[in-house]
Motif scaffolding. Structure first.
Motif, PDB file in Angstrom:
ATOM      1  N   THR B 118      -4.949 -18.726 -14.011  1.00 51.34           N
ATOM      2  CA  THR B 118      -4.134 -18.591 -12.928  1.00 51.34           C
ATOM      3  C   THR B 118      -4.948 -17.927 -11.721  1.00 51.34           C
ATOM      4  OG1 THR B 118      -2.225 -18.715 -14.231  1.00 51.34           O
ATOM      5  CG2 THR B 118      -2.079 -17.773 -12.156  1.00 51.34           C
ATOM      6  N   SER B 119      -5.454 -16.589 -12.115  1.00 48.48           N
ATOM      7  CA  SER B 119      -6.291 -15.841 -10.900  1.00 48.48           C
ATOM      8  C   SER B 119      -7.625 -16.987 -10.485  1.00 48.48           C
ATOM      9  CB  SER B 119      -6.751 -14.724 -11.386  1.00 48.48           C
ATOM     10  OG  SER B 119      -5.668 -13.868 -11.994  1.00 48.48           O
ATOM     11  N   ILE B 122      -6.334 -19.744  -8.240  1.00 48.90           N
ATOM     12  CA  ILE B 122      -5.920 -19.319  -7.086  1.00 48.90           C
ATOM     13  C   ILE B 122      -7.003 -18.750  -6.036  1.00 48.90           C
ATOM     14  CG2 ILE B 122      -4.671 -17.334  -5.601  1.00 48.90           C
ATOM     15  CD1 ILE B 122      -2.766 -17.265  -8.071  1.00 48.90           C
ATOM     16  N   ARG B 123      -8.003 -18.124  -6.787  1.00 51.95           N
ATOM     17  CA  ARG B 123      -9.173 -17.830  -5.860  1.00 51.95           C
ATOM     18  C   ARG B 123     -10.171 -19.093  -5.191  1.00 51.95           C
ATOM     19  NH1 ARG B 123     -11.277 -14.530 -10.617  1.00 51.95           N
ATOM     20  NH2 ARG B 123     -13.082 -15.707 -11.444  1.00 51.95           N
ATOM     21  N   GLY B 125      -8.541 -21.785  -4.657  1.00 52.90           N
ATOM     22  CA  GLY B 125      -7.781 -22.635  -3.874  1.00 52.90           C
ATOM     23  C   GLY B 125      -7.178 -23.815  -4.474  1.00 52.90           C
ATOM     24  N   SER B 128      -1.181 -23.679  -5.309  1.00 51.98           N
ATOM     25  CA  SER B 128      -0.720 -22.750  -4.376  1.00 51.98           C
ATOM     26  C   SER B 128      -0.570 -21.475  -5.349  1.00 51.98           C
ATOM     27  CB  SER B 128       0.600 -23.131  -3.920  1.00 51.98           C
ATOM     28  OG  SER B 128       1.542 -23.308  -4.935  1.00 51.98           O
ATOM     29  N   ARG B 129      -0.186 -20.148  -4.705  1.00 55.28           N
ATOM     30  CA  ARG B 129       0.058 -18.896  -5.481  1.00 55.28           C
ATOM     31  C   ARG B 129       1.072 -19.273  -6.608  1.00 55.28           C
ATOM     32  NH1 ARG B 129      -2.033 -13.964  -5.275  1.00 55.28           N
ATOM     33  NH2 ARG B 129      -3.548 -14.744  -3.648  1.00 55.28           N
ATOM     34  N   THR B 130       2.183 -19.851  -5.999  1.00 55.81           N
ATOM     35  CA  THR B 130       3.440 -20.084  -6.935  1.00 55.81           C
ATOM     36  C   THR B 130       3.322 -21.147  -7.766  1.00 55.81           C
ATOM     37  OG1 THR B 130       4.214 -21.314  -5.290  1.00 55.81           O
ATOM     38  CG2 THR B 130       5.052 -19.043  -5.322  1.00 55.81           C
ATOM     39  N   ASN B 131       2.114 -22.113  -7.752  1.00 59.00           N
ATOM     40  CA  ASN B 131       2.142 -23.196  -8.523  1.00 59.00           C
ATOM     41  C   ASN B 131       0.514 -23.557  -8.726  1.00 59.00           C
ATOM     42  OD1 ASN B 131       2.738 -25.490 -10.222  1.00 59.00           O
ATOM     43  ND2 ASN B 131       3.208 -26.804  -8.380  1.00 59.00           N
ATOM     44  N   PRO B 132       0.014 -22.546  -9.248  1.00 60.62           N
ATOM     45  CA  PRO B 132      -1.713 -22.900  -9.311  1.00 60.62           C
ATOM     46  C   PRO B 132      -2.012 -23.965 -10.358  1.00 60.62           C
ATOM     47  CG  PRO B 132      -0.952 -20.893 -10.533  1.00 60.62           C
ATOM     48  CD  PRO B 132       0.241 -21.413  -9.916  1.00 60.62           C
TER      49      PRO B 132
END
Lengths: 384, 182
Positions: B118-119, B122-123, B125, B128-132
């Motif tokens: 997940t992290s 996110i990093r 891109g 999204s933060r809520t739906n990585p």
């Protein structure tokens, strides 16, 4: 080039390589991604084909009847209720002797509502005058479409290419994709005998009195009778060009089998592993795949089953009140023959339930252990 | 034959993960068969996808009931459903989680590995933060932990199969390859 693709993508490649002129389809459920793939290619300008988005499957086939009468190569795809809705037009396509190719993704017909694999949709259309070819893997799907146009345009009958829902349609596996040049050399452009020509007006499909109608149907039967020889020639040429081929029926496993497992579609694929496993376990077990359901390969089957004592037929379909449809066809085709093996008719996997190696082995064991079936229909994996 | 089962939630890309891994194995000259759990997909609901890999052609065309390894895209599925159903003894369970693998040692009889996909997503891109979008990163972890398929094949497959952000997805897989904990 080899690529890992789904059965639906294999269909799309087959259609692209066949240089189809017109595709007509109803795009909503029960449609598959076949038409999605094709319409996207057309929209992006990568495929020079006319796409007709119509309001129903009945209209999809009606539109192709018009296009094929005009003298161009046509394609559509559908599934389950969509195929059922096309029924009337299926008769028209064969009656008008139009070499349309249709792909049907085998799915159950509701209710109860079900979207999984089951041959009841295509087998419900068995008397519509269409050639029917069932496929075992995604390579066979692509290759069968290329062969289907050759056969259809030669005998002037439509062809239905059938693949199992999900087990092929949504399953990705490696498929060899021939080049356009290779396919062009195998499948020449379609040259209809009587295309619509405004300089030479003709009437098509006019009312035909009892004086002539019988003869029209006789000619369709005769065209069907030509199929085995034409299809064999086409397949032989395909094999020499591409190194792969698919006969109307195929025997595998031990040559001198006493018990022969008879299957169609992807059940054959899993059955190969079972027959291989049972090799050398006492009773000689073999397998037979039926690819061509219409015209039914009477002669080919009779040649292949000489010496076989029992047939274990697994049907993923049900004609309620009779039983498994492949088993019925086999019984009918062998009745007048001297050598008639005992036929064990198993029903399994309706509505997409897995036909596992254990169930297939169960069918074989039952057939080995019983001189004749105790019941007309033997249900495999039935919850009681 | 190696059989792998993917667990995720509808929309997380379990099916794509199975396909991308299939193509990675295909590049290493294996026969592959990748398929989703056949059904009606709903966003957020537990979903499965499957992969068979073999050195010989694959004839078996049934669901996978006894997988060799598992890939779990969402750790909240563990406990919510029986993810280890049929899993072979000593099989790997590769879980997207920021927790150390010890946190999942209650899954006895199996080997657990965790990676914070997940992290990583996110990093890079991805989503999204809520739906990585974690389905590519976790394949890097699979490559490292099982050693069955090379990270270069995984990266190549990602570039071929993923429709967008090809470089970011491939980079995420390589980062997960480095960061996975066993």
């Amino acid at each position: 080039m080899k690529r890992v693709i789904t059965g639906n993508q294999a269909v799309a490649y087959g259609v692209i390589l066949s240089r189809v002129d017109v595709i007509s389809a109803y795009p909503i459920t029960p449609q598959t991604t076949i038409v999605e793939e094709l319409s996207e290619l057309i929209a992006n300008g990568r495929l020079n084909t006319r796409f007709l988005k119509v309001e129903s499957e009945h209209s999809a086939m009606a539109a192709l009847i018009g296009a094929a009468t005009g003298g161009v190569r046509c394609f559509t795809a559908t599934s389950s209720h969509g195929l059922a809705y096309m029924h009337e037009m299926l008769h028209w396509a064969s009656g008008a002797r139009l070499p349309i190719v249709l792909v049907n993704v085998n799915r159950a017909i509701g209710p109860p509502w079900n979207i999984w694999s089951d041959q009841s949709d295509s087998l419900s259309q068995r008397d519509t005058g269409w050639i029917q070819l069932y496929c075992e893997n995604n390579q066979e799907v692509l290759d069968t479409i290329l062969q289907a146009y050759r056969v259809a345009e030669s005998v002037k009958l439509p062809v239905m290419v059938v693949l199992d829902a999900y087990v092929l349609s949504h399953t990705s596996e490696p498929v060899e994709i021939p080049t356009m040049e290779e396919v062009d050399a195998f499948l020449p452009a379609y040259c209809p005998d009587y295309p619509i020509d405004i300089q030479e007006p003709m009437a098509f499909s006019v009312i035909t009195t009892p004086e002539y109608f019988l003869e029209f149907r006789y000619k369709i039967q005769k065209a069907m009778e030509e199929v085995p020889e034409v299809a064999k020639k086409v397949n032989d040429e395909f094999r020499s060009r591409f190194g792969r081929g698919y006969a109307a029926i195929e025997r595998y496993g031990e040559g001198e089998a006493e018990v022969l497992l008879v299957t169609s579609g992807t059940v054959t694929s899993t059955s190969r592993t079972v027959v291989q496993k049972l090799k050398g376990n006492g009773t000689k077990i073999g397998g037979m795949k039926i690819k061509r359901f219409r015209p039914f390969p009477f002669e080919e089957i009779y040649e292949e089953i000489r010496g076989v004592r029992k047939l274990a037929v697994i049907d993923r379909n049900l004609s309620a009140g009779v039983g498994g449809i492949f088993a019925q066809e086999l019984k009918a085709s062998l009745y007048s023959r001297e050598e008639r093996p005992e036929i064990f008719s198993f029903i399994s996997g309706l509505g997409g339930r897995d036909i596992t190696p254990n169930l297939i082995e169960e069918a074989i064991q039952y057939t080995v252990e019983h001189p004749r079936p105790e019941e007309e229909i033997l249900w495999l994996g039935l919850k009681k | 034959m190696i059989e792998i089962r993917f667990h995720g939630r509808g929309g997380q890309g379990a099916q794509v993960a199975s396909k991308v891994l299939a193509v990675a194995f295909f590049h290493e000259n294996y026969y592959v068969q990748s398929f989703p759990a056949f059904g009606v997909e709903r966003r957020g609901a537990p979903v499965m996808a499957f992969l068979r890999v073999d050195q010989r052609p694959i004839y078996l065309r049934v669901n996978i009931y006894e997988p060799d390894h598992l890939v779990v895209l969402d750790p909240t599925l563990i406990g919510a459903i029986d993810v280890t159903s049929g899993l072979k003894q000593n099989g790997w369970i590769i879980i997207n989680s920021h927790q150390p693998p010890e946190e999942f040692r209650h899954l006895k009889g199996f080997r657990t590995a965790t990676v914070d996909a997940t992290s990583i997503a996110i990093r890079n891109g991805l989503g999204s933060r809520t739906n990585p979008i974690v389905n590519t990163a976790i394949l890097g972890a699979f490559s490292r932990v099982t050693g069955l398929v090379g990270i270069d094949s995984v990266a190549l497959s990602i570039r071929e199969e993923v429709p967008g952000k090809k470089n970011e997805n491939a980079k995420a897989a390589r980062e997960a390859f480095e960061e996975v904990r066993v």
